[in-house]
Design a protein around this motif. Structure first.
Motif, PDB file in Angstrom:
ATOM      1  N   GLY A   8       0.724  -1.248   0.191  1.00  0.00           N
ATOM      2  CA  GLY A   8      -0.017  -0.151  -0.232  1.00  0.00           C
ATOM      3  C   GLY A   8       0.854   1.327  -0.122  1.00  0.00           C
ATOM      4  N   GLN A   9       0.348   2.381   0.611  1.00  0.00           N
ATOM      5  CA  GLN A   9       0.717   3.600   0.293  1.00  0.00           C
ATOM      6  C   GLN A   9       2.509   3.622   1.269  1.00  0.00           C
ATOM      7  N   SER A  10       2.499   2.756   2.268  1.00  0.00           N
ATOM      8  CA  SER A  10       3.663   2.917   2.937  1.00  0.00           C
ATOM      9  C   SER A  10       4.795   1.787   2.432  1.00  0.00           C
ATOM     10  N   THR A  11       4.302   1.102   1.506  1.00  0.00           N
ATOM     11  CA  THR A  11       5.539  -0.053   0.999  1.00  0.00           C
ATOM     12  C   THR A  11       6.651   0.853   0.285  1.00  0.00           C
ATOM     13  N   THR A  12       7.872   0.106   0.363  1.00  0.00           N
ATOM     14  CA  THR A  12       8.853   0.809  -0.307  1.00  0.00           C
ATOM     15  C   THR A  12       9.389  -0.109  -1.458  1.00  0.00           C
ATOM     16  N   GLY A  13       9.872   0.579  -2.378  1.00  0.00           N
ATOM     17  CA  GLY A  13      10.509   0.221  -3.699  1.00  0.00           C
ATOM     18  C   GLY A  13      11.393  -1.129  -3.269  1.00  0.00           C
ATOM     19  N   THR A  14      12.224  -0.949  -2.217  1.00  0.00           N
ATOM     20  CA  THR A  14      13.185  -2.082  -1.694  1.00  0.00           C
ATOM     21  C   THR A  14      12.364  -3.339  -1.384  1.00  0.00           C
ATOM     22  N   THR A  15      11.252  -3.128  -0.850  1.00  0.00           N
ATOM     23  CA  THR A  15      10.211  -4.149  -0.718  1.00  0.00           C
ATOM     24  C   THR A  15       9.888  -4.919  -1.813  1.00  0.00           C
ATOM     25  N   VAL A  16       9.250  -4.047  -2.757  1.00  0.00           N
ATOM     26  CA  VAL A  16       8.635  -4.716  -3.851  1.00  0.00           C
ATOM     27  C   VAL A  16       9.823  -5.427  -4.757  1.00  0.00           C
ATOM     28  N   ALA A  17      10.868  -4.632  -4.930  1.00  0.00           N
ATOM     29  CA  ALA A  17      11.881  -5.164  -5.956  1.00  0.00           C
ATOM     30  C   ALA A  17      12.339  -6.438  -5.071  1.00  0.00           C
ATOM     31  N   LYS A  18      12.551  -6.562  -3.872  1.00  0.00           N
ATOM     32  CA  LYS A  18      12.719  -7.985  -3.124  1.00  0.00           C
ATOM     33  C   LYS A  18      11.769  -8.941  -3.486  1.00  0.00           C
ATOM     34  N   ALA A  19      10.538  -8.432  -3.372  1.00  0.00           N
ATOM     35  CA  ALA A  19       9.313  -9.679  -3.442  1.00  0.00           C
ATOM     36  C   ALA A  19       9.121 -10.144  -4.824  1.00  0.00           C
ATOM     37  N   PHE A  20       9.801  -9.228  -5.948  1.00  0.00           N
ATOM     38  CA  PHE A  20       9.955  -9.785  -7.498  1.00  0.00           C
ATOM     39  C   PHE A  20      11.277  -9.743  -7.745  1.00  0.00           C
ATOM     40  N   SER A  21      12.207 -10.360  -6.983  1.00  0.00           N
ATOM     41  CA  SER A  21      13.711 -10.337  -7.367  1.00  0.00           C
ATOM     42  C   SER A  21      13.953 -11.228  -8.731  1.00  0.00           C
ATOM     43  N   ASP A  22      12.925 -12.315  -8.757  1.00  0.00           N
ATOM     44  CA  ASP A  22      12.987 -13.028 -10.100  1.00  0.00           C
ATOM     45  C   ASP A  22      12.573 -12.415 -11.197  1.00  0.00           C
ATOM     46  N   GLU A  23      11.989 -11.306 -11.211  1.00  0.00           N
ATOM     47  CA  GLU A  23      11.460 -10.385 -12.403  1.00  0.00           C
ATOM     48  C   GLU A  23      12.685  -9.347 -12.693  1.00  0.00           C
ATOM     49  N   VAL A  24      13.551  -9.278 -11.826  1.00  0.00           N
ATOM     50  CA  VAL A  24      14.769  -8.341 -12.020  1.00  0.00           C
ATOM     51  C   VAL A  24      15.989  -8.891 -12.537  1.00  0.00           C
ATOM     52  N   ARG A  25      16.188 -10.084 -12.161  1.00  0.00           N
ATOM     53  CA  ARG A  25      17.599 -10.749 -12.310  1.00  0.00           C
ATOM     54  C   ARG A  25      17.491 -10.910 -13.908  1.00  0.00           C
ATOM     55  N   GLY A  26      18.600 -10.341 -14.409  1.00  0.00           N
ATOM     56  CA  GLY A  26      19.163 -10.774 -15.927  1.00  0.00           C
ATOM     57  C   GLY A  26      18.381  -9.877 -16.852  1.00  0.00           C
ATOM     58  N   LYS A  27      17.585  -8.742 -16.319  1.00  0.00           N
ATOM     59  CA  LYS A  27      16.748  -8.144 -17.178  1.00  0.00           C
ATOM     60  C   LYS A  27      17.554  -6.710 -17.657  1.00  0.00           C
ATOM     61  N   VAL A  28      17.424  -6.285 -18.759  1.00  0.00           N
ATOM     62  CA  VAL A  28      17.677  -4.911 -19.367  1.00  0.00           C
ATOM     63  C   VAL A  28      16.729  -3.935 -19.050  1.00  0.00           C
ATOM     64  N   ILE A  29      17.007  -2.986 -18.163  1.00  0.00           N
ATOM     65  CA  ILE A  29      16.148  -2.095 -17.712  1.00  0.00           C
ATOM     66  C   ILE A  29      16.309  -0.514 -18.150  1.00  0.00           C
ATOM     67  N   VAL A  30      15.613  -0.015 -18.858  1.00  0.00           N
ATOM     68  CA  VAL A  30      15.881   1.719 -19.176  1.00  0.00           C
ATOM     69  C   VAL A  30      15.226   2.506 -18.352  1.00  0.00           C
ATOM     70  N   ILE A  31      15.529   3.472 -17.610  1.00  0.00           N
ATOM     71  CA  ILE A  31      14.974   4.482 -16.723  1.00  0.00           C
ATOM     72  C   ILE A  31      15.287   5.694 -17.221  1.00  0.00           C
ATOM     73  N   VAL A  32      13.995   6.333 -17.763  1.00  0.00           N
ATOM     74  CA  VAL A  32      14.335   7.605 -18.195  1.00  0.00           C
ATOM     75  C   VAL A  32      13.784   8.841 -17.107  1.00  0.00           C
ATOM     76  N   GLY A  33      14.950   9.839 -16.863  1.00  0.00           N
ATOM     77  CA  GLY A  33      14.679  10.690 -16.030  1.00  0.00           C
ATOM     78  C   GLY A  33      15.186  10.120 -14.569  1.00  0.00           C
ATOM     79  N   VAL A  34      16.513  10.342 -14.459  1.00  0.00           N
ATOM     80  CA  VAL A  34      17.400   9.934 -13.248  1.00  0.00           C
ATOM     81  C   VAL A  34      18.314  11.098 -12.872  1.00  0.00           C
ATOM     82  N   SER A  35      18.087  11.433 -11.712  1.00  0.00           N
ATOM     83  CA  SER A  35      18.738  12.409 -10.756  1.00  0.00           C
ATOM     84  C   SER A  35      18.897  12.125  -9.267  1.00  0.00           C
ATOM     85  N   PRO A  36      19.607  12.556  -8.594  1.00  0.00           N
ATOM     86  CA  PRO A  36      19.546  12.606  -7.132  1.00  0.00           C
ATOM     87  C   PRO A  36      18.423  13.019  -6.314  1.00  0.00           C
ATOM     88  N   GLN A  37      17.931  12.283  -5.400  1.00  0.00           N
ATOM     89  CA  GLN A  37      16.811  12.793  -4.559  1.00  0.00           C
ATOM     90  C   GLN A  37      15.508  12.917  -5.446  1.00  0.00           C
TER      91      GLN A  37
END
Ligand SMILES: NC(=O)c1ccc[n+]([C@@H]2O[C@H](COP(=O)([O-])OP(=O)(O)OC[C@H]3O[C@@H](n4cnc5c(N)ncnc54)[C@H](OP(=O)(O)O)[C@@H]3O)[C@@H](O)[C@H]2O)c1
Length: 340
Positions: A8-37
């Motif tokens: 829900g609203q308090s869930t972190t991206g860290t938690t989500v990525a961990k829950a779906f780590s199989d979907e991240v492993r080995g993937k090519v991922i493009v993020i558009v718009g990347v800056s500190p903070q």
């Protein structure tokens, strides 16, 4: 339905990525718009923890991408990262960036269109488009279409239909305005627009421009964010048979650099719009659910997520006719047809 109804609203991206780590492993991922903070940074940090094959950052300021890249590598040393400069407010720059990305990758498993601007005054892109519409929709529209051969290549090699994703960051602010097909550049006052193109109007809430003026910055932002949802509607319709899904996400309210161009009065207005302010990691969560949750691959009716769950966008942002109209308008603006 998502896999994790407790997210829900308090869930972190860290938690989500961990829950779906199989979907991240080995993937090519493009993020558009990347800056500190920014949300781009927190998504990159969460994803890098689970061994993607490659992260590509495409953004306006090289030094900011380098800072985020160093931060990611200081925590997750093995992460492969490529940096590509792009100014989404210039179609020539978008074409150049697409060429560079296409030369770096053999496929793109996940594309996250996260970049955007919020403005207070009317400004124009290099091609004379209203800046928020041009940067937040037209630039990403062209970039996405030019990257499609690599996204389709990923889908052709994927065993799971629907796991190849194009995610468009929108905002709850999309409710403020439909696409003004007769006036995307804000030359007209609302009373001169067809009824269905006028901005939201509620008792006590007015988005009317001051007398003699036609530009209302939050309405222009709303139009651009409606375009993000309609773009997802079109992409899913046109690409689902190839195994590609597109979803638009409202990340929540997160105090980032997004309001950098607003004066104190407008920043104050923004500060009153949220009941709950997310931190950066929480701000990454909804988009990572959209990008990674396997359960979202099959249900083609899911277009929009909020607080990590399926939600419903405003009617003007779900309408298939408006989605097709926007696609054709965008093609005519970029001067290229994309037959999918
Ligand atoms: N923060 C919120 O509360 C909130 C709420 C609803 C929706 N959103 C959405 O979330 C997404 C991320 O926003 P954020 O809060 O992380 O904002 P942010 O900190 O301002 O980040 C925006 C990113 O977009 C990049 N960008 C802006 N103009 C660009 C251009 N012309 N070409 C290429 N890149 C460009 C920026 O690069 P530079 O820093 O180099 O300019 C930055 O990396 C946006 O789509 C926004 O609409 C945010």
């Amino acid at each position: 339905m998502t896999t994790n109804p407790e997210f829900g609203q308090s869930t972190t991206g860290t938690t989500v990525a961990k829950a779906f780590s199989d979907e991240v492993r080995g993937k090519v991922i493009v993020i558009v718009g990347v800056s500190p903070q920014s949300i781009g940074e927190s998504m990159a940090l969460a994803l890098a923890a689970h061994d993607p094959a490659l992260l590509v950052f495409a953004s306006r300021t090289k030094s900011k991408m380098e800072e985020v890249s160093s931060k990611v590598k200081s925590v997750h040393g093995k992460t492969k990262i490529e940096l590509v400069g792009v100014d989404l407010a210039s179609l020539a720059s978008v074409r150049e960036a697409a060429k560079t990305i296409n030369s770096i990758v053999d496929r793109i498993d996940i594309l996250i269109n996260n970049a955007a601007v919020v403005l207070q005054r009317h400004e124009s892109t290099q091609e004379g488009l209203e800046m928020q519409f041009g940067t937040n929709h037209i630039g990403p529209f062209l970039l996405t279409n030019l990257l499609l051969p690599k996204i389709i290549a990923a889908a052709e090699n994927s065993a799971t239909k629907g796991s190849i994703r194009i995610i468009n960051l929108t905002s709850q602010g999309h409710i403020i305005s439909p696409i003004r097909f007769s006036d995307t550049n804000f030359k007209k006052r609302p009373e001169d627009l067809p009824l269905e193109e006028r901005p939201m109007s509620r008792p006590g809430v007015s988005f009317d421009p001051p007398p003699g003026e036609t530009y209302v910055p939050f309405v222009a932002y709303g139009q651009s964010k409606t375009a993000n949802v309609l773009f997802s509607v079109s992409l899913t319709k046109k690409l689902a048979s190839k195994g590609i899904r597109s979803i638009a996400t409202h990340p929540g309210s997160i105090w980032t650099d997004l309001s950098r161009n607003l004066d104190e009065k407008h920043q104050d207005l923004i500060s009153k719009t949220a009941g709950f302010w997310k931190d950066l990691d929480q701000g990454a969560a909804t988009t990572l659910v959209a990008a990674l949750d396997p359960k979202l691959g099959a249900d083609l009716d899911i277009t929009y997520l909020n607080d990590c769950q399926v939600a419903q966008a405003a009617e003007h942002a779900r309408d298939e006719k408006a989605a097709e109209g926007l696609w054709q308008l965008s093609e005519s603006i970029v001067g290229q047809e994309f037959k999918l």
